[in-house]
Design a protein around this motif. Structure first.
Motif, PDB file in Angstrom:
ATOM      1  N   LEU A  59      16.679 -37.294  -7.444  1.00  0.00           N
ATOM      2  CA  LEU A  59      16.480 -38.741  -7.400  1.00  0.00           C
ATOM      3  C   LEU A  59      17.801 -39.498  -7.265  1.00  0.00           C
ATOM      4  O   LEU A  59      17.892 -40.466  -6.509  1.00  0.00           O
ATOM      5  N   VAL A  60      18.832 -39.061  -7.997  1.00  0.00           N
ATOM      6  CA  VAL A  60      20.136 -39.711  -7.889  1.00  0.00           C
ATOM      7  C   VAL A  60      20.701 -39.500  -6.484  1.00  0.00           C
ATOM      8  O   VAL A  60      21.217 -40.436  -5.872  1.00  0.00           O
ATOM      9  N   THR A  61      20.591 -38.294  -5.958  1.00  0.00           N
ATOM     10  CA  THR A  61      21.068 -38.016  -4.603  1.00  0.00           C
ATOM     11  C   THR A  61      20.394 -38.949  -3.598  1.00  0.00           C
ATOM     12  O   THR A  61      21.065 -39.546  -2.747  1.00  0.00           O
ATOM     13  N   ASN A  62      19.071 -39.091  -3.699  1.00  0.00           N
ATOM     14  CA  ASN A  62      18.346 -39.967  -2.769  1.00  0.00           C
ATOM     15  C   ASN A  62      18.837 -41.407  -2.866  1.00  0.00           C
ATOM     16  O   ASN A  62      19.063 -42.062  -1.844  1.00  0.00           O
ATOM     17  N   VAL A  89      15.452 -43.687 -12.165  1.00  0.00           N
ATOM     18  CA  VAL A  89      16.587 -43.951 -11.295  1.00  0.00           C
ATOM     19  C   VAL A  89      16.247 -45.232 -10.538  1.00  0.00           C
ATOM     20  O   VAL A  89      15.211 -45.316  -9.880  1.00  0.00           O
ATOM     21  N   HIS A  90      17.131 -46.223 -10.674  1.00  0.00           N
ATOM     22  CA  HIS A  90      16.893 -47.540 -10.082  1.00  0.00           C
ATOM     23  C   HIS A  90      17.964 -47.866  -9.047  1.00  0.00           C
ATOM     24  O   HIS A  90      19.140 -47.585  -9.257  1.00  0.00           O
ATOM     25  N   ASP A  91      17.510 -48.448  -7.929  1.00  0.00           N
ATOM     26  CA  ASP A  91      18.444 -48.988  -6.947  1.00  0.00           C
ATOM     27  C   ASP A  91      17.835 -50.260  -6.375  1.00  0.00           C
ATOM     28  O   ASP A  91      16.680 -50.574  -6.634  1.00  0.00           O
ATOM     29  N   ARG A  92      18.626 -50.986  -5.615  1.00  0.00           N
ATOM     30  CA  ARG A  92      18.182 -52.274  -5.067  1.00  0.00           C
ATOM     31  C   ARG A  92      17.808 -52.198  -3.595  1.00  0.00           C
ATOM     32  O   ARG A  92      17.794 -53.199  -2.898  1.00  0.00           O
ATOM     33  N   THR A 109       9.440 -31.968   3.083  1.00  0.00           N
ATOM     34  CA  THR A 109       9.945 -30.774   2.424  1.00  0.00           C
ATOM     35  C   THR A 109      11.246 -31.082   1.704  1.00  0.00           C
ATOM     36  O   THR A 109      11.915 -30.189   1.238  1.00  0.00           O
ATOM     37  N   GLY A 110      11.605 -32.361   1.626  1.00  0.00           N
ATOM     38  CA  GLY A 110      12.885 -32.741   1.051  1.00  0.00           C
ATOM     39  C   GLY A 110      12.827 -32.953  -0.442  1.00  0.00           C
ATOM     40  O   GLY A 110      11.981 -32.412  -1.159  1.00  0.00           O
TER      41      GLY A 110
END
Length: 145
Positions: A59-62, A89-92, A109-110
């Motif tokens: 999740l952090v990688t994405n 995991v939060h992003d804007r 498949t990722g």
């Protein structure tokens, strides 16, 4: 049986700087998780811990790779309580990924497919919660301990 959620007694928030490279951000997020879990008395050998760290890493990688430039930072929230481990995991970035169905019927498949497979195998839940202004989201994972 009560349908009300019990509050999680432990909580920690980590904010990663704007657009960090993925490997250092993932390492910091994992190390912070390991430290928080140790402080909260969660056995590092518990069968949920290693897969939870892998889910967190994905999740952090994405977020780091795909949310910049709209997202100036990535925020990771860790929480735990009686029999439960949760993190978000939060992003804007405004895109809200479709979690359910990721990796099924040839649809991926990722990283999200891995997240959903592990979460389901562990008996956990995954949800996307959009920000009120529609310009960001959090992906919450809840796993039984």
């Amino acid at each position: 049986m009560s349908t009300q959620l019990q509050p999680l007694s432990h909580r920690h928030v980590l904010t990663l700087p704007p657009a960090p490279p993925a490997p250092p951000a993932v390492r910091v997020a994992r190390e912070t998780a390991e430290q928080a879990l140790a402080e909260w008395g969660v056995n590092p050998g518990h069968p949920v811990v290693a897969p939870a760290l892998l889910i967190l890493s994905e999740l952090v990688t994405n977020s780091v790779r795909h949310a910049a430039p709209p997202s100036e930072q990535v925020t990771v929230t860790y929480a735990a309580g009686a029999g439960c481990l949760a993190f978000a995991v939060h992003d804007r970035h405004p895109h809200q990924p479709r979690l359910h169905g990721a990796g099924t019927a040839g649809r991926g498949t990722g990283g999200l497919a891995t997240v959903m497979e592990l979460t389901g195998t562990l008996g956990g839940t995954a949800v996307v919660r959009g920000d009120g202004d529609g310009r960001g989201k959090s992906i919450w994972i809840t796993l039984p301990l």
